[in-house]
Design a protein around this motif. Structure first.
Motif, PDB file in Angstrom:
ATOM      1  N   ASP A 241       0.852  -1.183   0.000  1.00  7.11           N
ATOM      2  CA  ASP A 241       0.000   0.000   0.000  1.00  7.11           C
ATOM      3  C   ASP A 241       0.892   1.240   0.000  1.00  7.11           C
ATOM      4  OD1 ASP A 241       0.948   0.374   2.573  1.00  7.11           O
ATOM      5  OD2 ASP A 241      -0.937  -0.103   3.574  1.00  7.11           O
ATOM      6  N   ARG A 278      -2.615  -7.314  -0.932  1.00  4.88           N
ATOM      7  CA  ARG A 278      -1.947  -6.094  -0.482  1.00  4.88           C
ATOM      8  C   ARG A 278      -1.044  -6.393   0.714  1.00  4.88           C
ATOM      9  NH1 ARG A 278      -1.767  -1.732  -3.496  1.00  4.88           N
ATOM     10  NH2 ARG A 278      -3.935  -2.142  -4.019  1.00  4.88           N
ATOM     11  N   SER A 280       0.825  -4.250   3.941  1.00  3.22           N
ATOM     12  CA  SER A 280       0.773  -2.966   4.634  1.00  3.22           C
ATOM     13  C   SER A 280       1.514  -3.064   5.963  1.00  3.22           C
ATOM     14  CB  SER A 280      -0.684  -2.542   4.865  1.00  3.22           C
ATOM     15  OG  SER A 280      -1.360  -3.532   5.627  1.00  3.22           O
TER      16      SER A 280
END
Length: 561
Positions: A241, A278, A280
């Motif tokens: 991200d 994703r 993060s």
């Protein structure tokens, strides 16, 4: 969810422009034109990775790749990058292919490549030459060998870590580039740009190659923000991200090695949250970023078992690449146990293994950190262990490791062995036409000697001869002066005259003719009651000085007669 997973090795992103330029240079080589390209950049910027990428492509199209590299570790023999590259070729080349490639020059090459007589059998000895001629003959032989290897298919010669290369290696590189200009040889090297100012030999070589229009230098810059995001995606398998990408880009300053170490630290401490789509930053204290690469290293190695860490610290003293069998002997551990510990280090990304029993630290920054963690007392002890193991192997005739023996014993506190092997390593360096490296060994031997040791005079005299061969005339004068003073106080008239003659020869090269004549006449005076070879040499030197340098032909003829 948080997932602990190993990072893939040899990921290259953001270097397409440089890769295209390097590949173009290799393709031009196939037409029969030598090219030299050096890749420069800060530690960890991806120089070695880029070299490996080009090497892989060259092998895919049928090119031959020979790899060698310099080492920061002292005690390495002269010409180390060439020894590694050509030694590897000699060990693997079919005998029927190798023999015609080296047939006329094998005795010359054998002075630095002991693999040749082991592979081909006993070779005839080459006749002795003065140091300058011997060095030229060796350089010509190495150049011819490389050119001959490249006849059947294009040759890519990789020379990594040239910021640590010895002067002899760099001189040989320049000679090959100049005299093998029409061979199908592409030389690709790398060096740390921040080391250049403190490496005058490398700086001089780059200047010479550039002046001769033989060199292109590519400087690798930090990765851009988009490249960092791509690298993270390639490493993790999912895109990051924006916060993760930005944070790693800023903290790593676009340095791929630092970025990977930071990312590895987060993976191993649960600092990342991973989903199928994703990656993060986890909202937890564990996600705090270390302040420096040293902090990253410290945290990383704290997660290894203590016995694995201790084994790695000992391995760091052996060098960037080492044999597990040698490491086991040095630390006194069973080979199987050592292999298990090294396997754990490989799984942690600290080491890689390209050949059986051979391990390499994945980056020299890692080895440097581990080496710095070893206390001075333990370093001395391990250096002693390494020296004694290598000494046994030398007695068994397994390897020519005099430089390593000299280094390890000198740093172990064993002054007697340190002097002995430094002297032997210096003599070997002179035979290998590497007088600059011989000087280093003679300096070490003299530094280790007791003040009253009877070898002071002979070693100072030998240092003077090495300095004269290396073209360092003023240091030669100082060494010869020290030898003459020693022999004056420990009477040996012939040796004192030999030292005075050495001063005369050095002064003559500096075109300090008055000082040269005074030194030579002093040598002649010392020998007035000695009809010997040294007296003949002094007369020849005086005759040459008078007739050639000063234009006094009658006086020169008188000395000559």
């Amino acid at each position: 969810m948080t997932e602990e997973r190993p990072l893939p090795e040899q990921v290259l992103v953001g270097r397409q422009r440089e890769l295209t330029a390097l590949w173009s240079r290799f393709e031009q080589t196939t037409a029969g034109r030598l090219h030299v390209t050096l890749v420069a950049g800060e530690p960890g910027i991806g120089k070695t990775r880029l070299l490996h990428e080009v090497a892989g492509r060259a092998e895919q199209v049928g090119g031959l790749v020979l790899r060698g590299g310099a080492s920061e570790a002292e005690g390495m023999p002269p010409y180390l990058p060439f020894l590694e590259a050509l030694g590897g070729y000699i060990r693997t080349a079919p005998l029927e292919q190798l023999r015609p490639q080296v047939d006329p020059i094998a005795p010359i090459l054998a002075t630095i490549l002991p693999e040749l007589p082991r592979h081909l059998g006993e070779l005839t000895s080459s006749y002795p030459l003065p140091p300058e001629q011997a060095r030229l003959r060796l350089y010509e032989a190495v150049g011819l060998f490389l050119s001959t290897i490249a006849v059947s298919r294009p040759l890519l010669l990789l020379l990594d870590d040239l910021h640590w290369a010895d002067t002899a290696t760099l001189d040989l590189l320049c000679h090959v580039a100049q005299h093998q200009a029409v061979s199908r040889l592409c030389i690709l090297g790398a060096y740390r740009s921040d080391e250049l100012a403190s490496r005058p030999a490398l700086e001089r070589s780059i200047l010479n190659l550039t002046r001769n229009r033989q060199l292109i230098t590519l400087t690798l810059q930090p990765l851009h923000e988009a490249d960092v995001a791509e690298l993270i995606t390639r490493l993790l398998g999912v895109p990051p991200d924006y916060l993760l990408s930005q944070r790693l880009w800023k903290e790593s300053e676009g340095n791929p090695f630092f970025l990977e170490e930071l990312l590895r630290a987060w993976l191993e401490t649960g600092g990342l949250t991973m989903t199928p789509s994703r990656a993060s930053v986890s909202p937890s204290p564990a996600a705090s970023l270390p302040a420096s690469i040293s902090s990253v290293m410290r945290q990383r190695f704290a997660r290894l078992p203590p016995e694995v860490l201790e084994t790695l610290r000992s391995a760091a003293i052996l060098g960037r690449t080492f044999a597990s069998t040698l490491l086991g002997e040095v630390i006194g551990q069973d080979e199987e146990l050592v292999e298990e510990r090294l396997l754990a280090a490989m799984q942690a990304g600290v080491l890689r293994s390209d050949l059986p029993d051979r391990y390499t630290f994945s980056h020299d920054t890692i080895r440097e950190y581990l080496y710095s963690e070893v206390t001075p007392a333990r370093r001395r002890r391990i250096h002693g262990f390494i020296g004694r193991v290598l000494e046994v192997r030398l007695e068994q005739g397994e390897a020519q490791q005099l430089a390593q023996l000299a280094f390890h014993f000198a740093h172990s506190g064993d002054r007697v062995r340190g002097v002995t092997y430094s002297q032997l390593a210096a003599a070997q360096a002179m035979r290998a036409a590497a007088p600059g490296e011989a000087m280093s060994h003679y300096h070490m031997a003299l530094a280790l000697l007791d003040q009253q040791d009877q070898r002071h005079g002979a070693l100072s005299l030998a240092l003077g001869e090495a300095a004269l061969s290396a073209g360092v005339e003023r240091e030669a004068v100082q060494a010869f002066e020290a030898a003459q003073i020693w022999w004056t106080h420990h009477p040996d008239v012939v040796a004192a005259a030999r030292a005075a003659c050495g001063q005369g020869r050095a002064w003559a090269r500096l075109e300090e003719h008055a000082a040269a004549q005074a030194a030579l006449e002093q040598a002649l005076t010392l020998l007035h009651e000695h009809a010997c070879a040294e007296q003949v040499q002094v007369l020849v030197e005086l005759a040459t000085l008078q007739a050639v340098s000063l234009g006094l032909h009658m006086e020169g003829m008188a000395y000559g007669q």
